[in-house]
Design a protein around this motif. Structure first.
Motif, short mmCIF file in Angstrom:
data_model
loop_
_atom_site.label_atom_id
_atom_site.label_comp_id
_atom_site.label_asym_id
_atom_site.label_seq_id
_atom_site.Cartn_x
_atom_site.Cartn_y
_atom_site.Cartn_z
N ILE A 141 13.37 53.64 6.39
CA ILE A 141 13.38 53.71 5.78
C ILE A 141 13.37 53.63 4.33
N LYS A 142 14.44 53.75 3.73
CA LYS A 142 14.21 53.70 2.09
C LYS A 142 14.99 52.79 1.02
N GLU A 143 14.95 52.70 0.10
CA GLU A 143 15.22 51.85 -0.99
C GLU A 143 15.52 51.85 -1.98
N GLU A 144 16.28 51.59 -2.59
CA GLU A 144 16.93 51.85 -4.09
C GLU A 144 17.75 50.95 -4.28
N ARG A 145 17.03 50.58 -6.37
CA ARG A 145 17.23 49.60 -6.35
C ARG A 145 18.69 49.29 -7.74
N ARG A 146 19.39 48.69 -7.08
CA ARG A 146 20.33 48.45 -7.87
C ARG A 146 20.21 47.34 -8.92
N GLY A 147 20.45 47.34 -10.09
CA GLY A 147 20.01 46.16 -11.13
C GLY A 147 18.89 45.81 -10.57
N GLN A 148 19.08 44.12 -9.85
CA GLN A 148 17.52 43.76 -10.18
C GLN A 148 17.50 43.00 -8.56
N TRP A 149 18.18 43.78 -7.78
CA TRP A 149 18.23 43.78 -6.40
C TRP A 149 17.39 45.60 -5.41
N ILE A 150 17.28 45.29 -4.35
CA ILE A 150 17.39 46.36 -3.82
C ILE A 150 17.53 46.48 -2.47
N PHE A 151 17.83 47.81 -2.41
CA PHE A 151 19.18 47.74 -0.93
C PHE A 151 18.29 48.88 -0.12
#
Length: 114
Positions: A64-74
């Motif tokens: 899996i990979k992560e992507e920061r969107r504002g203060q959240w990590i998806f």
């Protein structure tokens, strides 16, 4: 065509990682939906540290990979992972997990992190 062969020890390590029902379910969900830790906490009714440990193992494996969107990590499946074609064959054999997110939406407990 991509070489679909995988070393036996690599396959064994992937199976060990996905041998935990929570991680396997997470990966199936992530193949269809980006999710954050808070959503998994609600889905699995588990603690944030427990969910974070499962996420860390999946992330450390590169599945899996992560992507920061504002203060959240998806999180989402990493389709660029060298073993993605092996993993997707397994995931395609599993039942759809969309109802888990739908249950959160219907109950009003799906957390909108965006």
């Amino acid at each position: 065509m991509l070489n679909a062969n995988i070393e036996m020890n690599t396959a064994s390590e992937i199976f060990k990682l996905l041998g935990h029902e929570t991680r396997l379910t997470m990966l199936k969900i992530l193949d269809d939906h980006d999710c954050c830790v808070c959503e998994f906490v609600e889905i699995f009714q588990a603690t944030q540290p427990s969910i974070s440990q499962h996420i860390r193992k999946l992330k450390d494996s590169g599945l899996i990979k992560e992507e920061r969107r504002g203060q959240w990590i998806f999180y989402s499946t990493n389709e660029e992972n060298v073993h993605y074609h092996f993993i997707i064959q397994l995931l395609n054999l599993l039942p759809n997990q969309n109802e888990k997110l739908k249950e959160l939406e219907d109950s009003g407990t799906r957390i909108k992190c965006e």
